[in-house]
Design a protein around this motif. Structure first.
Motif, PDB file in Angstrom:
ATOM      1  N   ILE A 237       1.041  -4.085  -9.018  1.00 41.96           N
ATOM      2  CA  ILE A 237       0.575  -3.960  -7.627  1.00 41.96           C
ATOM      3  C   ILE A 237      -0.617  -4.876  -7.369  1.00 41.96           C
ATOM      4  CG2 ILE A 237      -0.585  -2.390  -6.021  1.00 41.96           C
ATOM      5  CD1 ILE A 237       1.285  -0.181  -7.028  1.00 41.96           C
ATOM      6  N   ASN A 238      -1.560  -4.898  -8.298  1.00 40.81           N
ATOM      7  CA  ASN A 238      -2.741  -5.756  -8.117  1.00 40.81           C
ATOM      8  C   ASN A 238      -2.362  -7.235  -8.052  1.00 40.81           C
ATOM      9  OD1 ASN A 238      -4.437  -3.603  -7.947  1.00 40.81           O
ATOM     10  ND2 ASN A 238      -5.078  -3.668 -10.110  1.00 40.81           N
ATOM     11  N   ALA A 239      -1.459  -7.635  -8.936  1.00 39.01           N
ATOM     12  CA  ALA A 239      -1.050  -9.037  -8.942  1.00 39.01           C
ATOM     13  C   ALA A 239      -0.359  -9.393  -7.624  1.00 39.01           C
ATOM     14  CB  ALA A 239      -0.112  -9.301 -10.115  1.00 39.01           C
ATOM     15  N   LYS A 240       0.537  -8.461  -7.177  1.00 39.08           N
ATOM     16  CA  LYS A 240       1.260  -8.722  -5.935  1.00 39.08           C
ATOM     17  C   LYS A 240       0.278  -8.788  -4.760  1.00 39.08           C
ATOM     18  CE  LYS A 240       5.119  -9.260  -3.745  1.00 39.08           C
ATOM     19  NZ  LYS A 240       6.050 -10.351  -4.077  1.00 39.08           N
ATOM     20  N   ASN A 241      -0.694  -7.906  -4.805  1.00 43.18           N
ATOM     21  CA  ASN A 241      -1.693  -7.865  -3.739  1.00 43.18           C
ATOM     22  C   ASN A 241      -2.413  -9.210  -3.620  1.00 43.18           C
ATOM     23  OD1 ASN A 241      -3.133  -6.426  -1.702  1.00 43.18           O
ATOM     24  ND2 ASN A 241      -4.885  -6.322  -3.107  1.00 43.18           N
ATOM     25  N   ALA A 242      -2.825  -9.747  -4.757  1.00 46.99           N
ATOM     26  CA  ALA A 242      -3.529 -11.029  -4.760  1.00 46.99           C
ATOM     27  C   ALA A 242      -2.614 -12.124  -4.217  1.00 46.99           C
ATOM     28  CB  ALA A 242      -3.990 -11.373  -6.169  1.00 46.99           C
TER      29      ALA A 242
ATOM     30  N   LYS B 147      -2.223 -11.773  -0.419  1.00 45.02           N
ATOM     31  CA  LYS B 147      -3.444 -12.177   0.278  1.00 45.02           C
ATOM     32  C   LYS B 147      -3.546 -13.693   0.355  1.00 45.02           C
ATOM     33  CE  LYS B 147      -6.856  -8.601   0.479  1.00 45.02           C
ATOM     34  NZ  LYS B 147      -7.683  -7.759  -0.382  1.00 45.02           N
TER      35      LYS B 147
ATOM     36  N   ASP C 291       0.226  -0.434 -11.987  1.00 45.20           N
ATOM     37  CA  ASP C 291      -1.088  -0.806 -11.475  1.00 45.20           C
ATOM     38  C   ASP C 291      -1.268  -2.321 -11.499  1.00 45.20           C
ATOM     39  OD1 ASP C 291      -3.000   0.727 -10.329  1.00 45.20           O
ATOM     40  OD2 ASP C 291      -4.372   0.614 -12.067  1.00 45.20           O
ATOM     41  N   GLU C 292      -0.976  -2.896 -12.627  1.00 42.34           N
ATOM     42  CA  GLU C 292      -1.146  -4.347 -12.772  1.00 42.34           C
ATOM     43  C   GLU C 292      -0.225  -5.103 -11.828  1.00 42.34           C
ATOM     44  OE1 GLU C 292      -0.688  -5.177 -16.911  1.00 42.34           O
ATOM     45  OE2 GLU C 292      -2.640  -4.262 -17.385  1.00 42.34           O
TER      46      GLU C 292
ATOM     47  N   ARG D 173       2.132   1.847  -3.425  1.00 44.36           N
ATOM     48  CA  ARG D 173       1.086   2.405  -4.290  1.00 44.36           C
ATOM     49  C   ARG D 173       1.005   3.920  -4.105  1.00 44.36           C
ATOM     50  NH1 ARG D 173      -3.540  -0.244  -6.235  1.00 44.36           N
ATOM     51  NH2 ARG D 173      -3.447  -1.850  -4.665  1.00 44.36           N
TER      52      ARG D 173
ATOM     53  N   ASP E 192       0.837  -1.216   0.000  1.00 40.65           N
ATOM     54  CA  ASP E 192       0.000   0.000   0.000  1.00 40.65           C
ATOM     55  C   ASP E 192       0.864   1.254   0.000  1.00 40.65           C
ATOM     56  OD1 ASP E 192      -2.422  -1.231  -0.159  1.00 40.65           O
ATOM     57  OD2 ASP E 192      -2.732  -1.349   2.018  1.00 40.65           O
TER      58      ASP E 192
ATOM     59  N   GLN F  37      -0.014   1.943 -16.091  1.00 38.12           N
ATOM     60  CA  GLN F  37      -0.776   0.700 -16.211  1.00 38.12           C
ATOM     61  C   GLN F  37       0.053  -0.497 -15.732  1.00 38.12           C
ATOM     62  OE1 GLN F  37      -2.329   0.273 -20.155  1.00 38.12           O
ATOM     63  NE2 GLN F  37      -3.607  -1.486 -19.562  1.00 38.12           N
TER      64      GLN F  37
END
Ligand code: DAH
Length: 340
Positions: free
Chosen positions: A72-77, A80, A69-70, A29, A26, A66
């Motif tokens: 970060i989202n992938a790492k986030n998943a 988790k 963004d991608e 980001r 976070d 982009q």
């Protein structure tokens, strides 16, 4: 600027890929894509570029954005999922461990009998009334016409606390308390613990339990008492049971009777349970003495009543074939768990 963008992209992607927690992610980001982030700052400075440069730079900046963004989202998943895995393996249940045994209690035989009594009398419209165990002599004796000098008041028989207070010897005190408080019609039972100075043996205990009953209304007769006790005995022991009323004396009832049950084991022939008698004494009863009504402010010309007192131990012992009263108080689980 192109180089700047490429550096940011390189640096950010490697930071994202090294990042080990959702909290750190976070922060990244915010650092790159936030309102005051590095990439945002470059996008804002786009205005200083010439008109030729702008479209290409804009395109590059957007594609960097982009990509971050991608990533970060992938790492986030990914983080988790790892977190969930860790949680699941930390909370793993070993189903092969022996379970905790849960001990379920059971009702005490005296409570089973008492619950039955309550149900039978509630079914006939009675209310269950409670009262104090430490009681005044006034309510236990005086108002029940048991004067000073009566053997029941003897210090040998009774636990006195002061001259005027004692551990109640009978729950009849609740009759008085109820009549003083409530105008007829009255229909109550009053179960409770009572105390007498008895030495403990197989049939005696200084603490035992009674359930008393009292009915006061217009035109109550001995017939009502008989009928009520007969219904009660039949509900408790079955339709075949026979009752016998024997004349007796209690100071607070007139006439008074003791009530025997025909032995439900030998049906009157005589056996060990009834000690060869064919009958088993069950309770004391009678019509409320007019003076007791007067003592409680009830006009005996208008009202009459009956009362009775049942020993709960005796009923439990007969029902379950218990030959020693002490078993009821010793709290031995081997004994108690036999009753449900
Ligand atoms: N109190 C008496 C006893 O302890 C039993 C009894 C007799 C109660 C007659 C009553 C009654 O209410 O009317 O033995």
């Amino acid at each position: 600027m192109k180089e700047q963008l490429q550096n940011i992209e390189k640096e950010a992607l490697s930071a994202i890929s090294d990042c080990g927690s959702i909290k750190d992610l976070d922060a990244l980001r915010v650092k790159y894509l936030g309102k005051k982030g590095e990439l945002t700052a470059i996008l804002k400075s786009m205005g200083s570029l010439s008109a030729e440069e702008r479209p290409a730079m804009g395109q590059l900046a957007n594609s960097v954005r982009q990509a971050l963004d991608e990533a970060i989202n992938a790492k986030n998943a990914q983080l988790k999922a790892a977190e969930l895995d860790a949680k699941l393996s930390a909370e793993k249940i070993d189903v092969t461990l022996p379970g905790k045994q849960s001990l379920t209690g059971s009702r005490h035989p005296l409570n089973i009998v008492l619950d039955d009594l309550k149900e039978i009398f509630r079914g006939m419209g009675y209310t269950v009334v409670d009262g104090p165990e430490v009681e005044e002599t006034k309510y236990v004796f005086d108002m029940l016409l048991t004067d000073e000098g009566h053997p029941a008041r003897d210090e040998q028989d009774t636990f006195y606390i002061t001259d005027k207070t004692l551990l109640r010897t009978q729950t009849s005190s609740i009759q008085i308390r109820t009549m003083l408080k409530q105008a007829p019609p009255i229909a109550i039972i009053s179960p409770g613990r009572v105390y007498r100075r008895d030495t403990i043996d197989a049939t005696h205990s200084p603490i035992f339990h009674q359930c008393e009953g009292l009915v006061v209304d217009k035109k109550i007769t001995f017939g009502d008492l008989k009928g009520t006790l007969e219904i009660f005995a039949k509900r408790l022991y079955g339709e075949d049971i026979k009752l016998r009323f024997r004349p007796h004396h209690f100071p607070y009832t007139e006439p008074s009777a003791e009530v025997d049950l025909q032995c439900f084991k030998c049906h009157g022939a005589g056996c060990a349970l009834c000690k060869g008698e064919g009958w088993i004494e069950m309770l004391g009863s009678g019509l409320v003495h007019p003076q007791v009504l007067i003592n409680c402010g009830i006009d005996p010309n208008e009202y009459s009543g009956f009362a009775f007192g049942i020993g709960l131990e005796r009923i439990a012992m007969m029902r379950y074939n218990i030959d020693d009263l002490r078993l009821l108080y010793e709290n031995d689980i081997r004994f108690l768990s036999q009753f449900r």
